[in-house]
Design a protein around this motif. Structure first.
Motif, PDB file in Angstrom:
ATOM      1  N   TYR A 201      66.966 106.722  49.694  1.00 18.12           N
ATOM      2  CA  TYR A 201      67.132 105.800  48.574  1.00 18.12           C
ATOM      3  C   TYR A 201      67.761 104.537  49.141  1.00 18.12           C
ATOM      4  CZ  TYR A 201      69.078 103.545  44.456  1.00 18.12           C
ATOM      5  OH  TYR A 201      69.415 102.615  43.492  1.00 18.12           O
ATOM      6  N   GLN A 202      66.987 103.453  49.113  1.00 17.85           N
ATOM      7  CA  GLN A 202      67.414 102.209  49.751  1.00 17.85           C
ATOM      8  C   GLN A 202      67.774 102.498  51.210  1.00 17.85           C
ATOM      9  OE1 GLN A 202      70.434 100.546  47.141  1.00 17.85           O
ATOM     10  NE2 GLN A 202      68.930 100.025  45.550  1.00 17.85           N
ATOM     11  N   ASP A 203      68.981 102.185  51.633  1.00 18.32           N
ATOM     12  CA  ASP A 203      69.361 102.435  53.030  1.00 18.32           C
ATOM     13  C   ASP A 203      70.065 103.772  53.219  1.00 18.32           C
ATOM     14  OD1 ASP A 203      71.581 101.554  51.541  1.00 18.32           O
ATOM     15  OD2 ASP A 203      72.638 100.926  53.361  1.00 18.32           O
ATOM     16  N   LEU A 204      70.067 104.611  52.175  1.00 16.13           N
ATOM     17  CA  LEU A 204      70.819 105.858  52.229  1.00 16.13           C
ATOM     18  C   LEU A 204      69.941 107.057  52.561  1.00 16.13           C
ATOM     19  CD1 LEU A 204      73.056 105.427  49.059  1.00 16.13           C
ATOM     20  CD2 LEU A 204      73.669 104.963  51.442  1.00 16.13           C
ATOM     21  N   HIS A 205      70.556 108.015  53.241  1.00 16.93           N
ATOM     22  CA  HIS A 205      69.948 109.322  53.479  1.00 16.93           C
ATOM     23  C   HIS A 205      70.570 110.302  52.486  1.00 16.93           C
ATOM     24  CE1 HIS A 205      68.137 108.373  57.478  1.00 16.93           C
ATOM     25  NE2 HIS A 205      69.096 107.454  57.475  1.00 16.93           N
ATOM     26  N   LEU A 206      69.731 110.997  51.736  1.00 11.50           N
ATOM     27  CA  LEU A 206      70.203 112.025  50.811  1.00 11.50           C
ATOM     28  C   LEU A 206      69.732 113.386  51.289  1.00 11.50           C
ATOM     29  CD1 LEU A 206      70.419 109.394  49.044  1.00 11.50           C
ATOM     30  CD2 LEU A 206      69.946 110.860  47.077  1.00 11.50           C
ATOM     31  N   VAL A 207      70.619 114.356  51.242  1.00 10.94           N
ATOM     32  CA  VAL A 207      70.262 115.735  51.544  1.00 10.94           C
ATOM     33  C   VAL A 207      70.579 116.577  50.316  1.00 10.94           C
ATOM     34  CG1 VAL A 207      70.651 117.742  53.013  1.00 10.94           C
ATOM     35  CG2 VAL A 207      70.723 115.455  53.999  1.00 10.94           C
ATOM     36  N   ASP A 208      69.539 117.164  49.742  1.00 12.40           N
ATOM     37  CA  ASP A 208      69.696 118.043  48.586  1.00 12.40           C
ATOM     38  C   ASP A 208      69.635 119.493  49.041  1.00 12.40           C
ATOM     39  OD1 ASP A 208      69.741 116.253  46.188  1.00 12.40           O
ATOM     40  OD2 ASP A 208      67.850 115.578  47.059  1.00 12.40           O
ATOM     41  N   TRP A 209      70.399 120.330  48.375  1.00 11.57           N
ATOM     42  CA  TRP A 209      70.501 121.733  48.762  1.00 11.57           C
ATOM     43  C   TRP A 209      70.615 122.572  47.493  1.00 11.57           C
ATOM     44  CZ3 TRP A 209      70.374 124.242  53.442  1.00 11.57           C
ATOM     45  CH2 TRP A 209      70.892 125.536  53.503  1.00 11.57           C
ATOM     46  N   THR A 210      69.866 123.651  47.444  1.00 13.23           N
ATOM     47  CA  THR A 210      69.991 124.615  46.351  1.00 13.23           C
ATOM     48  C   THR A 210      70.517 125.920  46.928  1.00 13.23           C
ATOM     49  OG1 THR A 210      68.149 123.633  45.119  1.00 13.23           O
ATOM     50  CG2 THR A 210      68.768 125.888  44.553  1.00 13.23           C
ATOM     51  N   ASP A 211      71.644 126.380  46.401  1.00 17.19           N
ATOM     52  CA  ASP A 211      72.276 127.605  46.889  1.00 17.19           C
ATOM     53  C   ASP A 211      72.094 128.689  45.838  1.00 17.19           C
ATOM     54  OD1 ASP A 211      73.995 129.662  47.658  1.00 17.19           O
ATOM     55  OD2 ASP A 211      75.374 128.281  48.640  1.00 17.19           O
ATOM     56  N   PRO A 212      71.064 129.544  45.989  1.00 21.97           N
ATOM     57  CA  PRO A 212      70.806 130.562  44.965  1.00 21.97           C
ATOM     58  C   PRO A 212      71.876 131.639  44.911  1.00 21.97           C
ATOM     59  CG  PRO A 212      69.365 130.900  46.852  1.00 21.97           C
ATOM     60  CD  PRO A 212      70.096 129.615  47.100  1.00 21.97           C
ATOM     61  N   VAL A 213      72.557 131.897  46.015  1.00 20.18           N
ATOM     62  CA  VAL A 213      73.589 132.939  46.050  1.00 20.18           C
ATOM     63  C   VAL A 213      74.771 132.537  45.177  1.00 20.18           C
ATOM     64  CG1 VAL A 213      75.209 134.196  47.522  1.00 20.18           C
ATOM     65  CG2 VAL A 213      72.880 133.712  48.338  1.00 20.18           C
ATOM     66  N   ARG A 214      75.182 131.277  45.283  1.00 23.94           N
ATOM     67  CA  ARG A 214      76.336 130.803  44.523  1.00 23.94           C
ATOM     68  C   ARG A 214      75.925 130.134  43.214  1.00 23.94           C
ATOM     69  NH1 ARG A 214      76.953 129.789  49.972  1.00 23.94           N
ATOM     70  NH2 ARG A 214      78.650 130.958  50.950  1.00 23.94           N
ATOM     71  N   GLY A 215      74.608 130.021  42.986  1.00 23.57           N
ATOM     72  CA  GLY A 215      74.139 129.405  41.758  1.00 23.57           C
ATOM     73  C   GLY A 215      74.548 127.961  41.648  1.00 23.57           C
ATOM     74  N   ALA A 216      74.339 127.190  42.721  1.00 21.21           N
ATOM     75  CA  ALA A 216      74.821 125.817  42.749  1.00 21.21           C
ATOM     76  C   ALA A 216      73.775 124.877  43.335  1.00 21.21           C
ATOM     77  CB  ALA A 216      76.108 125.730  43.566  1.00 21.21           C
ATOM     78  N   VAL A 217      73.883 123.608  42.960  1.00 21.95           N
ATOM     79  CA  VAL A 217      73.072 122.553  43.570  1.00 21.95           C
ATOM     80  C   VAL A 217      74.023 121.536  44.168  1.00 21.95           C
ATOM     81  CG1 VAL A 217      71.098 122.885  42.059  1.00 21.95           C
ATOM     82  CG2 VAL A 217      72.881 121.278  41.395  1.00 21.95           C
ATOM     83  N   ILE A 218      73.635 120.976  45.309  1.00 20.86           N
ATOM     84  CA  ILE A 218      74.500 120.099  46.079  1.00 20.86           C
ATOM     85  C   ILE A 218      73.708 118.898  46.543  1.00 20.86           C
ATOM     86  CG2 ILE A 218      76.027 119.920  48.096  1.00 20.86           C
ATOM     87  CD1 ILE A 218      74.914 123.356  47.074  1.00 20.86           C
ATOM     88  N   CYS A 219      74.361 117.747  46.618  1.00 19.50           N
ATOM     89  CA  CYS A 219      73.769 116.580  47.261  1.00 19.50           C
ATOM     90  C   CYS A 219      74.826 115.903  48.115  1.00 19.50           C
ATOM     91  CB  CYS A 219      73.232 115.586  46.231  1.00 19.50           C
ATOM     92  SG  CYS A 219      72.475 114.122  46.994  1.00 19.50           S
ATOM     93  N   ALA A 220      74.419 115.501  49.316  1.00 22.92           N
ATOM     94  CA  ALA A 220      75.258 114.689  50.196  1.00 22.92           C
ATOM     95  C   ALA A 220      74.499 113.414  50.507  1.00 22.92           C
ATOM     96  CB  ALA A 220      75.598 115.432  51.482  1.00 22.92           C
TER      97      ALA A 220
END
Length: 236
Positions: A201-220
């Motif tokens: 996104y623009q000059d940024l790097h995004l890393v999305d992660w889905t953790d099914p064990v912990r039932g969570a979604v993450i973005c860095a």
């Protein structure tokens, strides 16, 4: 910790159950400053205190790995640019001004990031998708809102955009009031469980992660491509 790649210059982003962080060999409430311990003590529920503590420990573990130093040498501080108080606001490392850090915690799950460039991270439980969806009209751009409403699982789709936007807030690229002006509709909404999805996104790097064990979604998010680090309680 184990990582998906070995680029030593990339920002580090980690996610873990709070309980796993607290069982880590380097973990302990002795790592927290007096200000952090006082903040932790304010939580009415023990679970909230433990999540707060785990997030503040995990960000130290990330910074320690980045710098190649023990976690007990990392001091974390916060400062609010509005009221100038030191018990909230963006976190930073007083002894390592060249390192940027970010942290996030929710019910039983925490995330953190550290890098030599600005970095932001956010984590949310998939169980919260329904309640968060209620604010979609206020925080999504028109094209994003159309995408989310057309998705087979609108709550899950919105949650993905929500953590992305929260990571941008923590990165310093936007504010809560400015979220609707950020249009991430060009990014995919579906992220395969257990595998990072990388996008720009623009000059940024995004890393999305889905953790099914912990039932969570993450973005860095960062101006350099973050690497996902998996915390293992048994090893550093």
């Amino acid at each position: 910790m184990t990582s998906e790649d070995q680029d030593p210059h990339a920002p580090i982003a980690a996610v873990s159950a709070s309980a796993d962080v607290l069982r880590h060999p380097e973990a302990g409430e002795h790592l927290l400053t007096a200000v952090e311990r006082e903040r932790a003590a304010r939580f009415r529920q023990e679970s909230g205190r433990l999540d707060f503590t785990a997030a503040h420990i995990l960000v130290r573990l990330c910074a320690a790995r980045l710098l190649g130093v023990p976690a007990d040498t990392i001091t974390l501080a916060q400062n609010c640019p509005d009221c100038r108080k030191a018990d909230h606001g963006r976190p930073y490392l007083p002894d390592h001004p060249d390192v940027q850090v970010s942290l996030s915690h929710t019910h039983g799950v925490v995330a953190a990031a550290a890098g030599r460039r600005p970095v932001g991270v956010d984590v949310e439980l998939t169980a919260r998708s329904g309640s968060l969806l209620q604010v979609a009209g206020r925080v999504l751009a028109p094209a994003e809102l159309q995408q989310v409403e057309a998705h087979p699982e609108p709550g899950r789709a919105f949650l993905r955009q929500w953590v992305r936007k929260e990571s941008l807030i923590k990165l310093g690229r936007t504010t809560l009031d400015g979220l609707a002006a950020v249009d991430l509709s060009a990014l995919p909404l579906d992220v395969p469980p257990g595998r990072p999805l990388r996008s720009r996104y623009q000059d940024l790097h995004l890393v999305d992660w889905t953790d099914p064990v912990r039932g969570a979604v993450i973005c860095a998010a960062s101006t350099a491509a973050p690497r996902i680090v998996v915390l293992t309680p048994e090893a550093g």
